[in-house]
Design an enzyme around this catalytic site. Structure first.
Site, mmCIF file in Angstrom:
data_model
loop_
_atom_site.group_PDB
_atom_site.id
_atom_site.type_symbol
_atom_site.label_atom_id
_atom_site.label_comp_id
_atom_site.label_asym_id
_atom_site.label_seq_id
_atom_site.Cartn_x
_atom_site.Cartn_y
_atom_site.Cartn_z
ATOM 1 N N ARG A 16 0.993 -1.314 -0.238
ATOM 2 C CA ARG A 16 0.028 -0.060 0.179
ATOM 3 C C ARG A 16 0.885 1.241 0.052
ATOM 4 O O ARG A 16 0.351 2.364 -0.169
ATOM 5 C CB ARG A 16 -0.740 0.047 1.138
ATOM 6 C CG ARG A 16 -2.115 -1.177 1.091
ATOM 7 C CD ARG A 16 -2.621 -1.287 2.357
ATOM 8 N NE ARG A 16 -2.127 -2.286 3.265
ATOM 9 C CZ ARG A 16 -2.448 -2.824 4.472
ATOM 10 N NH1 ARG A 16 -3.644 -2.246 4.745
ATOM 11 N NH2 ARG A 16 -1.802 -3.791 5.009
ATOM 12 N N GLN A 77 12.013 -14.239 6.431
ATOM 13 C CA GLN A 77 10.805 -14.952 6.032
ATOM 14 C C GLN A 77 10.875 -14.866 4.675
ATOM 15 O O GLN A 77 10.569 -13.709 3.950
ATOM 16 C CB GLN A 77 9.621 -14.326 6.714
ATOM 17 C CG GLN A 77 8.314 -15.105 6.255
ATOM 18 C CD GLN A 77 7.095 -13.935 6.712
ATOM 19 O OE1 GLN A 77 7.225 -12.831 6.793
ATOM 20 N NE2 GLN A 77 6.030 -14.796 6.668
ATOM 21 N N GLY A 144 -7.679 -5.040 12.895
ATOM 22 C CA GLY A 144 -8.489 -6.222 13.207
ATOM 23 C C GLY A 144 -9.204 -5.758 14.645
ATOM 24 O O GLY A 144 -8.765 -4.910 15.461
ATOM 25 N N GLU A 158 -10.221 -9.856 11.437
ATOM 26 C CA GLU A 158 -9.631 -8.793 10.692
ATOM 27 C C GLU A 158 -10.552 -8.093 9.713
ATOM 28 O O GLU A 158 -11.803 -8.754 9.504
ATOM 29 C CB GLU A 158 -8.552 -9.675 9.628
ATOM 30 C CG GLU A 158 -7.377 -10.010 10.382
ATOM 31 C CD GLU A 158 -6.485 -9.080 10.822
ATOM 32 O OE1 GLU A 158 -6.135 -8.005 10.220
ATOM 33 O OE2 GLU A 158 -6.612 -9.257 12.275
ATOM 34 N N ASN A 173 -7.013 -4.129 17.509
ATOM 35 C CA ASN A 173 -5.679 -4.665 17.689
ATOM 36 C C ASN A 173 -4.658 -3.783 17.331
ATOM 37 O O ASN A 173 -4.636 -3.564 16.202
ATOM 38 C CB ASN A 173 -5.767 -6.048 17.043
ATOM 39 C CG ASN A 173 -4.306 -6.842 16.872
ATOM 40 O OD1 ASN A 173 -3.513 -6.467 18.002
ATOM 41 N ND2 ASN A 173 -3.994 -7.514 16.209
ATOM 42 N N ASN A 388 38.878 32.600 0.011
ATOM 43 C CA ASN A 388 39.789 31.451 0.706
ATOM 44 C C ASN A 388 40.076 30.299 -0.540
ATOM 45 O O ASN A 388 40.858 29.306 -0.055
ATOM 46 C CB ASN A 388 38.714 30.774 1.582
ATOM 47 C CG ASN A 388 37.469 30.342 1.072
ATOM 48 O OD1 ASN A 388 36.948 30.922 0.000
ATOM 49 N ND2 ASN A 388 36.782 29.459 1.742
ATOM 50 N N TYR A 389 39.722 30.396 -1.550
ATOM 51 C CA TYR A 389 39.976 29.323 -2.516
ATOM 52 C C TYR A 389 40.617 29.639 -3.438
ATOM 53 O O TYR A 389 40.173 30.638 -4.375
ATOM 54 C CB TYR A 389 38.255 28.814 -2.839
ATOM 55 C CG TYR A 389 38.329 27.507 -3.870
ATOM 56 C CD1 TYR A 389 39.164 26.479 -3.320
ATOM 57 C CD2 TYR A 389 37.626 27.450 -4.927
ATOM 58 C CE1 TYR A 389 39.142 25.411 -4.030
ATOM 59 C CE2 TYR A 389 37.655 26.158 -5.624
ATOM 60 C CZ TYR A 389 38.289 25.118 -5.187
ATOM 61 O OH TYR A 389 38.369 23.821 -5.917
ATOM 62 N N ARG A 442 44.143 49.985 -2.511
ATOM 63 C CA ARG A 442 43.325 50.179 -3.484
ATOM 64 C C ARG A 442 43.651 51.309 -4.575
ATOM 65 O O ARG A 442 44.804 52.029 -4.224
ATOM 66 C CB ARG A 442 41.828 50.702 -2.943
ATOM 67 C CG ARG A 442 42.038 52.083 -2.272
ATOM 68 C CD ARG A 442 40.873 52.572 -1.526
ATOM 69 N NE ARG A 442 40.930 53.614 -0.964
ATOM 70 C CZ ARG A 442 40.077 54.208 0.041
ATOM 71 N NH1 ARG A 442 39.730 53.304 0.749
ATOM 72 N NH2 ARG A 442 40.302 55.481 0.359
HETATM 73 C C1 UD1 Z 1 -2.237 -6.406 11.605
HETATM 74 C C2 UD1 Z 1 -3.029 -7.137 12.381
HETATM 75 C C3 UD1 Z 1 -4.092 -6.355 12.511
HETATM 76 C C4 UD1 Z 1 -3.931 -5.140 13.274
HETATM 77 C C5 UD1 Z 1 -2.878 -4.273 12.777
HETATM 78 C C6 UD1 Z 1 -2.352 -3.175 13.584
HETATM 79 C C7 UD1 Z 1 -2.533 -9.308 11.495
HETATM 80 C C8 UD1 Z 1 -3.136 -10.623 10.588
HETATM 81 N N1 UD1 Z 1 -3.465 -8.228 11.557
HETATM 82 O O1 UD1 Z 1 -3.202 -5.876 10.160
HETATM 83 O O2 UD1 Z 1 -5.031 -7.170 13.481
HETATM 84 O O3 UD1 Z 1 -5.078 -4.425 13.864
HETATM 85 O O4 UD1 Z 1 -1.764 -5.225 12.043
HETATM 86 O O5 UD1 Z 1 -1.471 -2.373 12.914
HETATM 87 O O6 UD1 Z 1 -1.428 -9.609 11.842
HETATM 88 N N2 UD1 Z 1 4.470 -9.347 7.889
HETATM 89 C C9 UD1 Z 1 5.414 -10.165 7.753
HETATM 90 N N3 UD1 Z 1 5.311 -11.364 7.218
HETATM 91 C C10 UD1 Z 1 3.941 -11.535 6.520
HETATM 92 C C11 UD1 Z 1 2.997 -10.677 6.724
HETATM 93 C C12 UD1 Z 1 3.179 -9.487 7.429
HETATM 94 O O7 UD1 Z 1 6.464 -9.890 8.432
HETATM 95 O O8 UD1 Z 1 4.073 -12.705 5.862
HETATM 96 C C13 UD1 Z 1 4.680 -8.077 8.849
HETATM 97 C C14 UD1 Z 1 4.376 -6.806 8.146
HETATM 98 O O9 UD1 Z 1 5.495 -6.144 7.766
HETATM 99 C C15 UD1 Z 1 3.979 -5.698 9.301
HETATM 100 C C16 UD1 Z 1 3.250 -6.639 10.149
HETATM 101 O O10 UD1 Z 1 3.529 -8.185 10.007
HETATM 102 O O11 UD1 Z 1 5.003 -4.972 9.976
HETATM 103 C C17 UD1 Z 1 1.551 -6.597 10.012
HETATM 104 O O12 UD1 Z 1 1.309 -6.871 8.661
HETATM 105 P P1 UD1 Z 1 0.214 -6.026 7.938
HETATM 106 O O13 UD1 Z 1 0.156 -6.551 6.487
HETATM 107 O O14 UD1 Z 1 0.647 -4.561 7.890
HETATM 108 O O15 UD1 Z 1 -1.196 -6.348 8.782
HETATM 109 P P2 UD1 Z 1 -2.332 -5.408 8.858
HETATM 110 O O16 UD1 Z 1 -3.155 -5.534 7.900
HETATM 111 O O17 UD1 Z 1 -1.687 -3.948 9.031
HETATM 112 CA CA CA Z 2 0.187 -2.613 9.068
#
Ligand code: UD1
Ligand code: CA
Length: 453
Positions: A16, A77, A144, A158, A173, A388-389, A442
């Site tokens: 996004r 990951q 969430g 979610e 959340n 200076n230069y 001068r």
């Molecule tokens: C997530 C939460 C949501 C919460 C919100 C708060 C989940 C499923 N949902 O949603 O409940 O309200 O954050 O900001 O977690 N990430 C990884 N690997 C992955 C997927 C995600 O490392 O495979 C990391 C992302 O880089 C990010 C975090 O996990 O830092 C959350 O992922 P994101 O896709 O931003 O979740 P949200 O939709 O914001």
């Molecule tokens: Ca997020």
């Protein structure tokens, strides 16, 4: 804080943001999102900080190795199958760890140290297997939702999976949780049964409950500290929240900001009591300002120290040390390694660079003073230039105390002028001038008969 480790999730694509830069490398007040989270966590001295990287991992890793964070471990990951899948990658490293495990998102940057500490404490005190950090928000869209049963945390659902009734819930959340070691077992039971077909870490709440474990909730009073950054709009909103937080702090410590909406003040600025900041001032990173200073219109200050009682108007100051009761501007450019001692004045359209200007000296109009050492009580006339230069190297100009430099003088460096010297206006000084002399360099004025046709 004892006995906890942190896992920071930062492997997501950040789709996004529509950016080639990994999301967590976008900056707030000049500092990458991930560093904000690391700084909050680090201040609690965790046993380990595990950072999960995936998308744009090299870029983030390069940054993290440059900043040298204590007890940091990077884990990859490879495929981004969801936040639960991300946390699972840390199992190998932490499986024998018996303390609490704090899970945070790299994109929730404004979280405060004290809130994290109370979440960890809550999990320890309530002997729960997970404590979720939640917040009541005005607009819960995209987050969430916390679903309760009989007043207790039941599960997290979610945005894409909420029912019409759950859509109304405005307890959200934060994406920050504290687990005990049952985390690993719960994660192994997560299934991608949701609209996005991802493994959601949020599902561990219902899973732990089904394992007869406790799940508790901490609700933060400040919804702003759990705002997530998923797109450019949220990034700019976080930036203004951060600025508001800083300005509130400044108000509480006795600094006046006349119009909070029209200034920028970096989170790390230190500003003394009774200093007044007018609209249009931009205080960037690394600035310390003393008491009773006045900063006016369209001034930009970075990486500089300004001492008590100084007045700055419409000027650009970078890498300088400014003494007490100094006046700068309007329209001065104070460049790196400028040192302006107490009561100095640098005025209209004057520039200094790598120049030490001793007490009470004045450079009031249209001058360039670079690679120079100016003694006390020196008056530099309008339009004075240190040459200076020479096209290859920089050379130094030294002017002794109590000397008077007339207008439009050039000092061809290297050149030394003693104390109590007067340099006549319009001189081009190419040789040293001993103390106490009057130097005129001068062309002599000639008067000729005027021929009128
Ligand atoms: C997530 C939460 C949501 C919460 C919100 C708060 C989940 C499923 N949902 O949603 O409940 O309200 O954050 O900001 O977690 N990430 C990884 N690997 C992955 C997927 C995600 O490392 O495979 C990391 C992302 O880089 C990010 C975090 O996990 O830092 C959350 O992922 P994101 O896709 O931003 O979740 P949200 O939709 O914001
Ligand atoms: Ca997020």
């Amino acid at each position: 804080m004892k006995n906890f480790s942190a896992i920071i999730l930062a492997a997501g694509a950040g789709t996004r943001m529509k950016s080639s830069l990994p999301k967590v490398m976008h900056t707030l007040s000049g500092k990458p999102l991930i560093k904000w989270v690391i700084d909050s966590v680090s201040s609690l001295k965790p046993d380990n900080i595990v950072v999960l990287l995936g998308h744009g991992a090299e870029r983030v890793e390069e940054y993290l190795s440059d900043i040298n964070v204590k007890n940091l471990k990077i884990i990859y990951q490879k495929e981004q199958l969801g936040s639960a899948h991300a946390v699972m990658q840390a199992e190998k490293f932490l499986e024998n760890y018996s303390g609490n495990i704090l899970v945070l998102s790299g994109d929730v940057p404004l979280i405060k140290k004290a809130t994290l500490a109370s979440l960890i404490k809550k999990n320890q005190k309530a002997s729960s297997s997970v404590a979720v950090l939640a917040a009541e928000v005005a607009n819960p869209f995209g987050y969430g939702r916390i679903v309760k049963k009989d007043g207790f945390l039941e599960r997290i659902v979610e945005e894409k999976d909420v029912s019409i009734a759950e859509k109304q819930i405005n307890l959200i959340n934060s994406g920050i949780y504290c687990f005990d070691k049952n985390l690993w077992k719960a994660l192994s039971k997560v299934k991608p049964n949701n609209a996005k077909k991802e493994y959601y870490v949020t599902d561990t709440v219902a899973i732990l409950k089904s394992m007869d474990k406790n799940a508790s909730l901490t609700v933060t009073k400040d919804e702003n500290e759990v705002k997530g950054v998923n797109n450019r709009l949220e990034l700019s909103q976080a930036e203004s929240l951060l600025k508001d937080r800083k300005i509130k702090e400044l108000f509480e410590s006795g600094v006046s900001v006349i119009d909070a909406n029209s200034v920028y003040i970096s989170y790390d600025a230190k500003i003394g009591r009774d200093t007044v900041i007018y609209p249009g001032v931009f205080i960037d990173k690394g600035v310390v300002i003393g008491k009773n200073c006045v900063l006016k219109g369209s001034s930009y200050i970075t990486d500089s120290k300004i001492n008590d009682g100084s007045i700055i108007s419409y000027s650009y100051i970078n890498g300088a040390v400014v003494g007490k009761n100094v006046k700068i501007g309007p329209f001065s450019h104070i460049r790196p390694e400028s040192v302006l001692r107490d009561n100095v004045k640098v005025g209209n359209f004057s520039e200094t660079k790598k120049a030490v200007i001793a007490k009470n000296s004045k450079i009031n109009h249209l001058s360039y003073i670079g690679d120079a050492e100016i003694g006390e009580d020196v008056n530099i006339g309008a339009g004075t230039i240190t040459c200076n230069y020479d096209g290859v190297n920089k050379h130094k100009t030294v002017i002794g105390a109590k000397s008077f430099v007339g207008s439009n003088v050039n000092f061809v460096a290297p050149v030394k002028v003693g104390e109590n010297v007067v340099i006549a206006a319009g001189s081009t000084v190419t040789r040293d001038v001993p103390a106490g002399k009057l130097a005129i360099a001068r062309a002599r004025q000639e008067l000729k008969r005027r021929i009128i046709k």
